[in-house]
Design a protein around this motif. Structure first.
Motif, PDB file in Angstrom:
ATOM      1  N   PHE B  49      -0.832  -1.741  12.851  1.00  0.00           N
ATOM      2  CA  PHE B  49      -0.303  -3.042  13.284  1.00  0.00           C
ATOM      3  C   PHE B  49       0.515  -3.640  12.144  1.00  0.00           C
ATOM      4  N   LYS B  50       1.242  -4.695  12.449  1.00  0.00           N
ATOM      5  CA  LYS B  50       2.082  -5.361  11.450  1.00  0.00           C
ATOM      6  C   LYS B  50       1.241  -6.274  10.566  1.00  0.00           C
ATOM      7  N   LEU B  51       1.637  -6.398   9.316  1.00  0.00           N
ATOM      8  CA  LEU B  51       0.938  -7.270   8.369  1.00  0.00           C
ATOM      9  C   LEU B  51       1.227  -8.734   8.671  1.00  0.00           C
ATOM     10  N   PRO B  52       0.220  -9.606   8.487  1.00  0.00           N
ATOM     11  CA  PRO B  52       0.475 -11.048   8.577  1.00  0.00           C
ATOM     12  C   PRO B  52       1.484 -11.463   7.494  1.00  0.00           C
ATOM     13  N   GLU B  53       2.370 -12.392   7.856  1.00  0.00           N
ATOM     14  CA  GLU B  53       3.416 -12.852   6.935  1.00  0.00           C
ATOM     15  C   GLU B  53       2.825 -13.373   5.620  1.00  0.00           C
ATOM     16  N   LYS B  54       1.706 -14.060   5.712  1.00  0.00           N
ATOM     17  CA  LYS B  54       1.064 -14.638   4.515  1.00  0.00           C
ATOM     18  C   LYS B  54       0.641 -13.565   3.517  1.00  0.00           C
ATOM     19  N   ILE B  55       0.184 -12.438   4.062  1.00  0.00           N
ATOM     20  CA  ILE B  55      -0.290 -11.341   3.216  1.00  0.00           C
ATOM     21  C   ILE B  55       0.890 -10.689   2.498  1.00  0.00           C
ATOM     22  N   ILE B  56       2.006 -10.553   3.212  1.00  0.00           N
ATOM     23  CA  ILE B  56       3.212  -9.997   2.589  1.00  0.00           C
ATOM     24  C   ILE B  56       3.650 -10.886   1.436  1.00  0.00           C
ATOM     25  N   GLU B  57       3.615 -12.189   1.665  1.00  0.00           N
ATOM     26  CA  GLU B  57       3.962 -13.137   0.593  1.00  0.00           C
ATOM     27  C   GLU B  57       3.032 -13.024  -0.599  1.00  0.00           C
ATOM     28  N   LEU B  58       1.737 -12.943  -0.314  1.00  0.00           N
ATOM     29  CA  LEU B  58       0.729 -12.948  -1.386  1.00  0.00           C
ATOM     30  C   LEU B  58       0.804 -11.686  -2.246  1.00  0.00           C
ATOM     31  N   THR B  59       0.956 -10.517  -1.592  1.00  0.00           N
ATOM     32  CA  THR B  59       0.810  -9.251  -2.321  1.00  0.00           C
ATOM     33  C   THR B  59       2.142  -8.569  -2.600  1.00  0.00           C
ATOM     34  N   GLY B  60       3.166  -8.884  -1.799  1.00  0.00           N
ATOM     35  CA  GLY B  60       4.415  -8.134  -1.920  1.00  0.00           C
ATOM     36  C   GLY B  60       4.349  -6.780  -1.234  1.00  0.00           C
ATOM     37  N   ILE B  61       3.197  -6.455  -0.631  1.00  0.00           N
ATOM     38  CA  ILE B  61       3.062  -5.207   0.132  1.00  0.00           C
ATOM     39  C   ILE B  61       3.652  -5.435   1.527  1.00  0.00           C
ATOM     40  N   THR B  62       4.587  -4.572   1.938  1.00  0.00           N
ATOM     41  CA  THR B  62       5.279  -4.763   3.213  1.00  0.00           C
ATOM     42  C   THR B  62       4.931  -3.656   4.212  1.00  0.00           C
ATOM     43  N   ASP B  63       5.278  -3.892   5.481  1.00  0.00           N
ATOM     44  CA  ASP B  63       5.067  -2.874   6.510  1.00  0.00           C
ATOM     45  C   ASP B  63       5.830  -1.587   6.184  1.00  0.00           C
ATOM     46  N   VAL B  64       7.036  -1.727   5.662  1.00  0.00           N
ATOM     47  CA  VAL B  64       7.831  -0.550   5.299  1.00  0.00           C
ATOM     48  C   VAL B  64       7.117   0.268   4.224  1.00  0.00           C
ATOM     49  N   MET B  65       6.566  -0.413   3.241  1.00  0.00           N
ATOM     50  CA  MET B  65       5.839   0.299   2.180  1.00  0.00           C
ATOM     51  C   MET B  65       4.666   1.085   2.753  1.00  0.00           C
TER      52      MET B  65
END
Lengths: 205, 205
Positions: B49-65
């Motif tokens: 599933f797709k990552l929550p936007e907040k988590i991408i902001e917090l960690t810099g880990i993205t769905d593409v990664m």
């Protein structure tokens, strides 16, 4: 350069040449998934007996080192079992040596047999390049490597020679697992040329 | 400085705060046996599933990664299961967070429950040092850490604050597993002072 999607470069130091009887004194194993290093095991293994003098001379690994820093064989092979699961095994002369020891000790320590691993043997690929022998049409890589290793020939293809020949560098401490793994990692890109079609295509980072 | 004979410093990045429901996106775990690093796992984990936007902001880990470099959760937790077997778990706030996720996902992926692991929580030890509270006589370390973490107090004890306070350095990329593990490794010697009697005595190399 294409490489298997998941592969493990590994090397054992052992107490002898008999794959059915020798013990492993040191493991280095590095796993790559889609071009990125994901896991690593680098350890000495405690043994319940003294090392043969010849082995101490060859590797520099001593009884004191194993007593002070070695871990349990069971712990080591449980970690290695999980680390190599589903990956292509890569090493120098593993087809006829390390893979047999790996298989025996994984079984002995309760790791379910892995059926999906295949191997890239840098000894076979280097020998094939020295003999200028490519795979036959549709010859599976495993069979090609076995065929090459069976050929009677005076060519020498030790890891040290392979490393020196392909990189132009002096070998860095042969017969310790980590140094040997580093040499295998260094020669691998040189040896993959011509075999890309076998793999699903991930480059090393 | 005395430390447990075998210990694993580890950190998860996850998709949320609910230990019973969140997924792990990244693991870094480093095992030491008798003072020497023997094994390491450092990987991203693919998610369905797709990552929550907040988590991408917090960690810099993205769905593409995760899509490009993530490995299967099952493979990751099998490796981690073997890697942490029989070792003391070390991490920041693991008593109330990471350990619960670890336990759930090991169980889910068929790893037999480990009964012999205990924990060193750098969050608890740092909070105890801020509050100047030592263990009571004969208080087991696990109970001491739990008692400290339960204390209502305005003191802040995040890993970044802990690292800055104890090493005098600026934090190096919090909220990525490897960076957090490096900070935990750096603060651990400072935090062990006074707790040596709990351990069987191996120093880090």
């Amino acid at each position: 350069m294409k490489l298997p999607s998941s592969f493990v470069v590994y090397d054992f130091e052992t107490t002898g040449l008999d794959v059915q009887a020798c013990s492993v004194t040191e493991i280095c194993a590095v796993r790559y998934d889609r071009g990125i290093e994901t896991a690593r095991l680098d350890c000495l293994i405690r043994l319940p007996f003294k090392l043969p003098e010849k082995i101490i001379e060859l590797t520099g690994i001593t009884d004191v080192m194993l007593d002070e820093s070695g871990i349990d064989e069971k712990d080591a092979f449980r970690m290695l079992g999980a680390l190599q699961e589903g990956a292509c095994l890569v090493g120098h002369n593993i087809t006829r040596y390390d893979n047999h020891i790996l298989s025996r000790l994984l079984r002995q320590h309760g790791h379910a047999n892995t059926t999906n691993t295949y191997s890239l043997d840098t000894a076979a690929l280097f020998k094939a390049s020295l003999l200028k022998l490519p795979p036959r049409a549709d010859e599976p890589l495993v069979e090609f490597q076995q065929r090459i290793l069976r050929i009677m020939s005076p060519v020498k293809y030790s890891l040290s020679l392979c490393y020196k020949s392909l990189t132009g560098q002096e070998p860095n401490g042969a017969h310790r697992a980590k140094g040997d793994v580093e040499m295998i990692q260094a020669v691998l890109p040189h040896l993959m040329v011509g075999y890309e079609a076998y793999f699903n295509g991930h480059t090393l980072t």
